[in-house]
Design an enzyme around this catalytic site. Structure first.
Site, PDB file in Angstrom:
ATOM      1  N   HIS A   1      25.959  32.884  39.295  1.00  0.00           N
ATOM      2  CA  HIS A   1      26.941  32.971  38.210  1.00  0.00           C
ATOM      3  C   HIS A   1      28.317  33.356  38.728  1.00  0.00           C
ATOM      4  CE1 HIS A   1      25.693  37.161  38.750  1.00  0.00           C
ATOM      5  NE2 HIS A   1      26.785  37.557  38.080  1.00  0.00           N
TER       6      HIS A   1
ATOM      7  N   HIS B   1      28.080  33.829  42.743  1.00  0.00           N
ATOM      8  CA  HIS B   1      27.293  34.767  43.529  1.00  0.00           C
ATOM      9  C   HIS B   1      25.907  34.939  42.923  1.00  0.00           C
ATOM     10  CE1 HIS B   1      29.297  37.302  40.491  1.00  0.00           C
ATOM     11  NE2 HIS B   1      28.280  38.137  40.608  1.00  0.00           N
TER      12      HIS B   1
ATOM     13  N   ASP C   1      31.219  35.957  37.044  1.00  0.00           N
ATOM     14  CA  ASP C   1      31.104  37.035  36.063  1.00  0.00           C
ATOM     15  C   ASP C   1      31.765  36.721  34.724  1.00  0.00           C
ATOM     16  OD1 ASP C   1      29.578  38.762  37.607  1.00  0.00           O
ATOM     17  OD2 ASP C   1      31.328  39.643  38.575  1.00  0.00           O
TER      18      ASP C   1
ATOM     19  N   ARG D   1      30.565  49.088  40.087  1.00  0.00           N
ATOM     20  CA  ARG D   1      31.292  47.829  39.884  1.00  0.00           C
ATOM     21  C   ARG D   1      32.540  48.031  39.031  1.00  0.00           C
ATOM     22  NH1 ARG D   1      29.180  42.283  36.868  1.00  0.00           N
ATOM     23  NH2 ARG D   1      30.216  43.015  34.992  1.00  0.00           N
TER      24      ARG D   1
END
Length: 281
Positions: A103, A257, A105, A272
């Site tokens: 995907h 990723h 993000d 994150r």
């Protein structure tokens, strides 16, 4: 600061730098020359991993602010006192990992993030690598005929696609905002132009893209599946083997990723931050 390529297609590691010393305490901004060097390497390689760092949440946020504008992840609450920092966690007792599908993000947002910054806190003794795929290269390897056909298409991206929804379900139960994934939808060009490099890249992904705008899902399925397979071809990929203290930054506008889920029985925790992006064009 030393920059070393990780793979022919994309990715680089940065060594010989101590970010904590670069900006000292949490109230001091990171040195602009250091930021410029890191950003230059990032633009060239789409992914950079800065090895062997030891920073606080405040310092991670300060560093992220030097690269771009941090944003809140729509589904999860952040750390106490740091709402922009969310935990990417798989517990020892779990068998599903967060985001465990190819995907880019949150492409279901009107303005998907330009970048993600991930700081490795706890890692399994073996496994837990992340794969990346260069979407500049994926686009450039298409035939001229297919490039022409894709130029007029827009992809419908949703948050509720089952393949990815299951990967965040446990974290949403624990620290979710209560958002309804079914209401989150973004329609973006299938081929986007990077606002900084000016290069074109594929901008669909298996986790969130369900159809071409104006097409049914059934009509879209064949071409989308071809693109999903093509865009993660091994020659476009880079594999990041994490070490505790690594800080990775990747460009969501031109990469995909995939976090590997090969470490059952071990805990993996990363912090994150996503950085705000623009409306794809």
């Amino acid at each position: 600061m030393k920059v070393t390529a990780l793979a022919p297609s994309m990715g680089a590691e940065i060594t010989n730098i101590d970010l904590a010393n670069c900006f000292g305490d949490a109230t001091k901004s990171i040195d602009s020359a250091v930021v410029a060097e890191i950003r230059s390497a990032w633009m060239e390689h789409q992914l950079v991993v800065i090895r062997g760092q030891s920073i606080s949440p405040a310092q991670q946020l300060s560093f992220a602010e030097a690269i771009g504008e941090p944003d809140i992840y729509p589904f999860l609450k952040g750390l106490e006192g740091f709402p922009m920092i969310t935990e990417v966690l798989k517990k020892e007792t779990e068998t599903v990992n967060f985001g465990g599908v190819w995907h880019s993000d949150t492409t279901y947002q009107p303005c998907p993030p330009m970048a993600t910054l991930l700081y490795a806190k706890e890692l399994p003794p073996l496994g837990g690598d992340t794969l990346f795929a260069n979407q500049y290269a994926a686009y450039e390897q298409l035939s001229n005929g297919l490039k022409h056909s894709l130029a007029a298409l827009h992809g419908v991206n949703v948050a509720a696609k089952k393949q990815v929804s299951v990967t965040r379900s446990e974290r949403v139960k624990e620290v979710g905002h209560g958002l309804q994934a079914e209401k989150m939808r973004g329609i973006h060009p299938v081929v986007r132009t990077h606002p900084e490099s000016g290069r074109r890249s594929l901008f669909v992904n298996p986790a969130h893209t369900i159809a071409f705008d104006g097409w049914t899902e059934l009509e879209s399925e064949g071409l989308l599946n071809y693109l999903f397979t093509h865009q993660i071809s091994p020659e476009f990929q880079c594999r990041l083997s994490w070490r505790t203290g690594d800080i990775a930054i990747w460009d969501n506008r031109c990469t995909l990723h995939y976090p590997l889920n090969d470490y059952h029985g071990y805990r993996r925790l990363l912090h994150r931050i996503t950085l705000k992006g623009d409306s794809p064009a």
